[in-house]
Write a protein that holds these residues in place. Structure first.
Motif, PDB file in Angstrom:
ATOM      1  N   GLN A  19      10.991 -23.808  54.695  1.00  0.00           N
ATOM      2  CA  GLN A  19      10.264 -22.510  54.142  1.00  0.00           C
ATOM      3  C   GLN A  19       8.978 -23.021  53.419  1.00  0.00           C
ATOM      4  OE1 GLN A  19      13.470 -19.402  53.277  1.00  0.00           O
ATOM      5  NE2 GLN A  19      14.180 -21.300  52.261  1.00  0.00           N
ATOM      6  N   ASP A  20       7.960 -22.015  53.551  1.00  0.00           N
ATOM      7  CA  ASP A  20       6.944 -21.961  52.598  1.00  0.00           C
ATOM      8  C   ASP A  20       7.176 -21.131  51.260  1.00  0.00           C
ATOM      9  OD1 ASP A  20       4.128 -21.886  51.568  1.00  0.00           O
ATOM     10  OD2 ASP A  20       3.660 -20.178  52.743  1.00  0.00           O
ATOM     11  N   MET A  21       7.675 -22.215  50.501  1.00  0.00           N
ATOM     12  CA  MET A  21       7.757 -21.818  48.885  1.00  0.00           C
ATOM     13  C   MET A  21       6.630 -21.444  48.190  1.00  0.00           C
ATOM     14  SD  MET A  21      11.152 -22.284  49.494  1.00  0.00           S
ATOM     15  CE  MET A  21      12.168 -21.990  48.154  1.00  0.00           C
ATOM     16  N   VAL A  22       6.528 -20.187  47.959  1.00  0.00           N
ATOM     17  CA  VAL A  22       5.160 -19.926  47.138  1.00  0.00           C
ATOM     18  C   VAL A  22       5.596 -19.837  45.653  1.00  0.00           C
ATOM     19  CG1 VAL A  22       4.529 -18.285  48.948  1.00  0.00           C
ATOM     20  CG2 VAL A  22       5.893 -17.223  47.167  1.00  0.00           C
ATOM     21  N   HIS A  23       6.776 -19.894  45.267  1.00  0.00           N
ATOM     22  CA  HIS A  23       7.105 -20.251  43.807  1.00  0.00           C
ATOM     23  C   HIS A  23       8.317 -20.964  43.899  1.00  0.00           C
ATOM     24  CE1 HIS A  23       9.869 -16.778  44.481  1.00  0.00           C
ATOM     25  NE2 HIS A  23       8.756 -16.205  44.625  1.00  0.00           N
ATOM     26  N   SER A  24       8.760 -21.277  42.726  1.00  0.00           N
ATOM     27  CA  SER A  24      10.007 -22.043  42.444  1.00  0.00           C
ATOM     28  C   SER A  24      11.411 -21.190  42.402  1.00  0.00           C
ATOM     29  CB  SER A  24       9.836 -22.763  40.899  1.00  0.00           C
ATOM     30  OG  SER A  24      10.089 -21.864  40.118  1.00  0.00           O
ATOM     31  N   HIS A  25      11.558 -20.220  42.776  1.00  0.00           N
ATOM     32  CA  HIS A  25      12.567 -19.273  42.638  1.00  0.00           C
ATOM     33  C   HIS A  25      13.472 -19.532  41.412  1.00  0.00           C
ATOM     34  CE1 HIS A  25      12.457 -17.646  46.841  1.00  0.00           C
ATOM     35  NE2 HIS A  25      11.843 -18.517  46.989  1.00  0.00           N
ATOM     36  N   ASN A  26      12.766 -19.763  40.279  1.00  0.00           N
ATOM     37  CA  ASN A  26      13.327 -19.959  39.020  1.00  0.00           C
ATOM     38  C   ASN A  26      12.514 -19.407  37.949  1.00  0.00           C
ATOM     39  OD1 ASN A  26      14.382 -21.490  36.707  1.00  0.00           O
ATOM     40  ND2 ASN A  26      16.182 -22.047  38.050  1.00  0.00           N
ATOM     41  N   ASN A  27      12.787 -18.718  37.044  1.00  0.00           N
ATOM     42  CA  ASN A  27      11.874 -18.436  35.836  1.00  0.00           C
ATOM     43  C   ASN A  27      11.545 -19.656  35.113  1.00  0.00           C
ATOM     44  OD1 ASN A  27      11.919 -15.669  36.476  1.00  0.00           O
ATOM     45  ND2 ASN A  27      13.339 -15.006  35.239  1.00  0.00           N
ATOM     46  N   TRP A  62       7.963 -23.570  33.100  1.00  0.00           N
ATOM     47  CA  TRP A  62       7.975 -25.006  32.411  1.00  0.00           C
ATOM     48  C   TRP A  62       6.875 -25.649  33.436  1.00  0.00           C
ATOM     49  CZ3 TRP A  62      12.736 -28.546  31.907  1.00  0.00           C
ATOM     50  CH2 TRP A  62      12.365 -29.505  31.069  1.00  0.00           C
ATOM     51  N   ALA A  63       6.730 -25.397  34.500  1.00  0.00           N
ATOM     52  CA  ALA A  63       5.950 -26.259  35.541  1.00  0.00           C
ATOM     53  C   ALA A  63       4.421 -25.793  35.112  1.00  0.00           C
ATOM     54  CB  ALA A  63       6.140 -26.041  36.864  1.00  0.00           C
ATOM     55  N   GLU A  64       4.127 -24.321  34.978  1.00  0.00           N
ATOM     56  CA  GLU A  64       2.721 -23.728  34.896  1.00  0.00           C
ATOM     57  C   GLU A  64       2.209 -23.849  33.446  1.00  0.00           C
ATOM     58  OE1 GLU A  64       2.453 -20.779  38.503  1.00  0.00           O
ATOM     59  OE2 GLU A  64       2.637 -19.608  36.379  1.00  0.00           O
ATOM     60  N   THR A  65       3.377 -23.716  32.462  1.00  0.00           N
ATOM     61  CA  THR A  65       2.742 -23.936  31.189  1.00  0.00           C
ATOM     62  C   THR A  65       3.271 -25.049  30.209  1.00  0.00           C
ATOM     63  OG1 THR A  65       4.748 -22.805  30.281  1.00  0.00           O
ATOM     64  CG2 THR A  65       2.945 -21.435  31.107  1.00  0.00           C
ATOM     65  N   GLY A  66       4.076 -25.964  30.767  1.00  0.00           N
ATOM     66  CA  GLY A  66       4.372 -27.234  30.176  1.00  0.00           C
ATOM     67  C   GLY A  66       5.473 -26.963  28.947  1.00  0.00           C
ATOM     68  N   THR A  67       5.789 -28.010  28.350  1.00  0.00           N
ATOM     69  CA  THR A  67       6.854 -28.012  27.197  1.00  0.00           C
ATOM     70  C   THR A  67       6.313 -27.075  26.145  1.00  0.00           C
ATOM     71  OG1 THR A  67       7.413 -30.328  27.598  1.00  0.00           O
ATOM     72  CG2 THR A  67       8.283 -29.468  25.735  1.00  0.00           C
ATOM     73  N   ILE A  68       5.140 -26.698  25.884  1.00  0.00           N
ATOM     74  CA  ILE A  68       5.122 -25.860  24.799  1.00  0.00           C
ATOM     75  C   ILE A  68       5.249 -24.365  25.194  1.00  0.00           C
ATOM     76  CG2 ILE A  68       2.908 -24.831  23.423  1.00  0.00           C
ATOM     77  CD1 ILE A  68       1.501 -27.632  23.588  1.00  0.00           C
ATOM     78  N   ILE A  75      20.082 -14.637  34.050  1.00  0.00           N
ATOM     79  CA  ILE A  75      20.844 -15.402  35.078  1.00  0.00           C
ATOM     80  C   ILE A  75      20.357 -15.165  36.488  1.00  0.00           C
ATOM     81  CG2 ILE A  75      23.097 -15.331  36.271  1.00  0.00           C
ATOM     82  CD1 ILE A  75      23.160 -16.564  33.439  1.00  0.00           C
ATOM     83  N   PHE A  76      19.936 -13.890  36.738  1.00  0.00           N
ATOM     84  CA  PHE A  76      19.399 -13.585  38.165  1.00  0.00           C
ATOM     85  C   PHE A  76      18.133 -14.422  38.477  1.00  0.00           C
ATOM     86  CE2 PHE A  76      16.961 -11.455  41.602  1.00  0.00           C
ATOM     87  CZ  PHE A  76      17.863 -11.401  42.571  1.00  0.00           C
ATOM     88  N   GLY A  77      17.476 -14.819  37.295  1.00  0.00           N
ATOM     89  CA  GLY A  77      16.254 -15.352  37.368  1.00  0.00           C
ATOM     90  C   GLY A  77      16.257 -17.057  37.356  1.00  0.00           C
ATOM     91  N   MET A  78      17.617 -17.448  37.654  1.00  0.00           N
ATOM     92  CA  MET A  78      17.835 -18.803  37.807  1.00  0.00           C
ATOM     93  C   MET A  78      17.812 -19.007  39.478  1.00  0.00           C
ATOM     94  SD  MET A  78      18.095 -20.158  34.765  1.00  0.00           S
ATOM     95  CE  MET A  78      18.943 -21.844  35.371  1.00  0.00           C
ATOM     96  N   PHE A  79      17.795 -17.823  40.038  1.00  0.00           N
ATOM     97  CA  PHE A  79      17.867 -17.861  41.646  1.00  0.00           C
ATOM     98  C   PHE A  79      16.514 -17.442  42.112  1.00  0.00           C
ATOM     99  CE2 PHE A  79      22.203 -16.851  39.985  1.00  0.00           C
ATOM    100  CZ  PHE A  79      22.652 -18.161  40.098  1.00  0.00           C
TER     101      PHE A  79
END
Length: 402
Positions: free
Chosen positions: A305-313, A318-324, A364-368
């Motif tokens: 599929q064309d994954m437009v985002h990670s499907h996980n909050n 974390w990927a977009e804003t880093g550890t901070i 929890i829903f944000g994990m999916f």
């Protein structure tokens, strides 16, 4: 400043916000116009409070929440400043983390009126019930295999129900609510469960399987009536799934990460996201930059599929804003959960439990699915948080019950 004028502006803001909350999924245009009116009223009231010298006192009442929100914003600053595309990063930050939080600021600062909030809450519960029934009708009439309700993706309705159903269940089971409130909640939860079934969201089914027992166990053990209510809800959901081969197969596929493309691609995009985090650990790839960076070299050949985002909050932030950035988001999230759980343990306030249950459902829903990217849903959550905090404070001050 004329006090009567201020009161009129507050009323207009309440009406505009109520209409926006109820209709934003049905019509983005109406929702946007009403949010615009509400924000204009808010800015006027903000200036008025500053001129009258009352702004500091208004902030003080909800100071701990303002502090954790400010901390989260500060943690997002590095990724905004050092993003490869500064314009996109600033736009995304302003939209996701300022504009969508406006309902929280509107309510906590200028809508401390139980009558207004009660009317908005009832109207929104009715709107969500109708939203759910529309989703059911869409399936029964053969318009779609998965109902989406008023508008948007089917997962938008599912995420909304993960916030609303735990709160409705608490209203039904807690003795502090009136018979009228309980009857409204009973009718609404039936509609919402039907919408949940029609939407066929496995993430929502799993989320509520986790959350509902946690928010209701104390009530169930105290009352046979509450036990009956809980069993009735379980029987409706389980019976609907068991009576249909399609539903049984969908429920059984929750753990299938091999032949189920949706599940398998989620795992693959999560793995790719962790490589993105590894390569950009401090400030991330930039707000709003996930899809571009993912497609530029992190997408695997096996992904269908064309994954437009990670499907996980959490992974997305974390990927977009880093550890901070993820530290700021998690600190805010854990504060909401832990502070309200502690208050519930001491006071048994249903409002603390409702905040805990709705935010836990959100997380929890944000994990999916990337629920934080659902503009309408995040606005609802921030409104709900502010409203419940106010009602909780009302009960502390004068013992008024919902």
């Amino acid at each position: 400043m004329d006090l009567s004028n201020v009161n009129n502006i507050q009323k207009i803001m309440a009406i505009a916000m109520g209409i926006a909350l109820c209709l934003q999924r049905l019509s983005m245009a109406i929702g946007s116009i009403c949010w615009g009116v509400a924000i204009a009223c808010f800015l006027y009231l903000l200036f008025a409070a500053y001129k009258m010298g009352t702004l500091k006192a208004k902030i003080e009442a909800y100071k701990p929440y303002y502090k954790v929100i400010l901390l989260m914003w500060l943690c997002f600053l590095p990724t905004v400043i050092f993003a490869p595309d500064l314009k996109t990063s600033i736009k995304t930050f302003a939209e996701m983390w300022i504009y969508r939080l406006m309902p929280f600021f509107m309510v906590t600062l200028f809508l401390q009126n139980k009558k207004y909030l009660a009317k908005i809450a009832v109207a929104f519960i009715i709107a969500t019930s109708l939203d759910s029934l529309v989703a059911l009708a869409q399936v029964l009439l053969g318009m779609t295999s998965r109902g989406w309700g008023f508008g948007g993706h089917t997962l938008n309705l599912a995420s909304l129900l993960c916030i609303m159903i735990p709160m409705l269940l608490i209203i039904i089971m807690d003795d502090s609510f009136s018979i009228k409130a309980k009857n409204i909640a009973k009718a609404a939860i039936l509609c919402c469960v039907l919408g949940l079934i029609a939407g066929k969201s496995r993430g929502a089914w799993l989320t509520l399987t986790i959350v509902l027992p946690l928010v209701s166990f104390r009530y169930i053990f105290k009352s046979k009536k509450n036990l009956t209510i809980a069993l009735a809800i379980v029987l409706i959901i389980v019976g609907s799934i068991a009576s249909s081969q399609e539903y049984r197969q969908r429920a059984m596929s929750i753990s299938n990460i091999t032949t189920d493309i949706s599940n398998a691609d989620r795992i693959r995009v999560w793995e790719s996201a962790f490589y993105m985090i590894k390569d950009n650990p401090i400030a991330g790839v930039g707000l709003g930059e996930f899809r571009k960076v993912y497609n530029s070299g992190y997408r695997t050949k096996e992904t269908v599929q064309d994954m437009v985002h990670s499907h996980n909050n959490i992974i997305q932030i974390w990927a977009e804003t880093g550890t901070i950035g993820i530290f700021g988001f998690l600190y805010m999230s854990l504060y909401v959960l832990i502070a309200n759980f502690r208050e519930w343990c001491v006071s048994k306030s249903p409002y603390s439990l409702m905040i805990w249950g709705s935010w836990f459902g959100f997380m929890i829903f944000g994990m999916f699915d990337l629920i934080i990217d659902h503009a309408a849903i995040t606005k609802v959550w921030w409104f709900v948080l502010a409203m419940l905090l106010y009602l909780k404070n009302c009960k502390k001050d004068n013992g008024v019950q919902g």
